[in-house]
Write an enzyme that holds these catalytic residues in place. Structure first.
Site, PDB file in Angstrom:
ATOM      1  N   ASP A  34      -6.484   1.845   0.762  1.00  0.00           N
ATOM      2  CA  ASP A  34      -6.358   1.924   2.367  1.00  0.00           C
ATOM      3  C   ASP A  34      -7.684   1.558   3.078  1.00  0.00           C
ATOM      4  OD1 ASP A  34      -7.923   4.085   1.637  1.00  0.00           O
ATOM      5  OD2 ASP A  34      -6.612   5.509   2.719  1.00  0.00           O
ATOM      6  N   LYS A  76       0.677  -1.000   0.243  1.00  0.00           N
ATOM      7  CA  LYS A  76       0.193   0.060   0.077  1.00  0.00           C
ATOM      8  C   LYS A  76       0.871   1.284  -0.109  1.00  0.00           C
ATOM      9  CE  LYS A  76      -1.754   2.272   3.399  1.00  0.00           C
ATOM     10  NZ  LYS A  76      -1.376   3.665   3.985  1.00  0.00           N
TER      11      LYS A  76
END
Length: 252
Positions: free
Chosen positions: A152, A134
């Site tokens: 996220d 991420k």
């Protein structure tokens, strides 16, 4: 076509892609200034700021990074430091000991293997201590590196509510979002969902009544009673007729 609380069970892949583009167009029109809210002036500063943002607000990160970036101006400065040298600057960020350790360790790898520069390949970035896919994806899309649609907590929540994914794993959610949007929309799409999640589509009590994409959203998993200020008729009637004694509020 309106959705009235649910996506038709047989929505075709083409229809879903068309709807996804419409969602992004409306979000962008309503939030033309959408951008990453972390302050940075170099690739290294961006990498460090994103690492610090884990389980911490961007506002808090922006409060600590000016002094941190001034004291550690480049990769070599971090690489030559000890984690305890970094800790005082980031103590209010949460998990600061682990973050300081990872920042120093990552800087050493950058100095030894990448000439002190932040690589723009997502897989390479993801191998750094404290980074992961991420964080690597966020860094890449803002530095012009590998294409990505980082997931996220906001992106994951909105992707499900909008009916674009049924997955829980972030990598699978990302794959589903990449399937419904063309690559040129991935970077802005990520940012728009983050902003919309922070400003309107909250985890609890999303404000559907003022959402610009409400008619395109199936509201999957959203309890109608919790969808912001808009109440169901039965709930409004009950609230209006019920007589309850006023509660006194204790002053802090």
């Amino acid at each position: 076509m309106t959705y009235n609380g649910r996506v038709p069970g047989r929505e075709t892949a083409a229809a879903k892609r068309e709807r996804a583009v419409k969602v992004m167009e409306r979000l962008e029109a309503s939030m033309p200034d959408a951008r990453i809210e972390l302050d940075y002036q170099s690739p290294l500063q961006l990498l460090v700021a994103v690492m610090l943002s884990a389980q911490c607000t961007d506002k808090r990160v922006n409060m600590v990074t000016p002094a941190l970036f001034q004291h550690f101006p480049d990769t070599q400065a971090y690489a030559q430091a000890k984690p305890t040298d970094v800790e005082p600057f980031i103590r209010t960020c949460g998990l600061y000991r682990a973050k300081a350790k990872n920042i120093v360790a990552a800087a050493k790898i950058l100095a030894e293997k990448h000439g002190g520069k932040v690589p723009l390949e997502r897989d390479t970035l993801a191998e750094l201590p404290g980074v992961g896919r991420k964080t690597a994806g966020v860094v890449c899309i803002h530095l012009g590196g590998d294409n990505a649609f980082p997931v996220d907590t906001h992106v994951k929540r909105l992707a499900y509510r909008l009916g674009f994914t049924l997955q829980e794993d972030p990598d699978k959610v990302e794959a589903d979002m990449q399937a419904v949007l063309p690559p040129e929309r991935w970077m802005m799409g990520h940012q728009l969902l983050v902003w919309h999640g922070r400003r309107t589509c909250f985890a609890r009590s999303p404000e559907c009544a003022r959402c610009v994409v409400a008619e395109l959203c199936p509201k999957k998993g959203v309890d109608a009673r919790e969808a912001g200020p808009e109440k169901s008729p039965a709930r409004v009637k009950k609230t209006a007729t019920a007589k309850r004694p006023a509660r006194s509020r204790a002053k802090p």
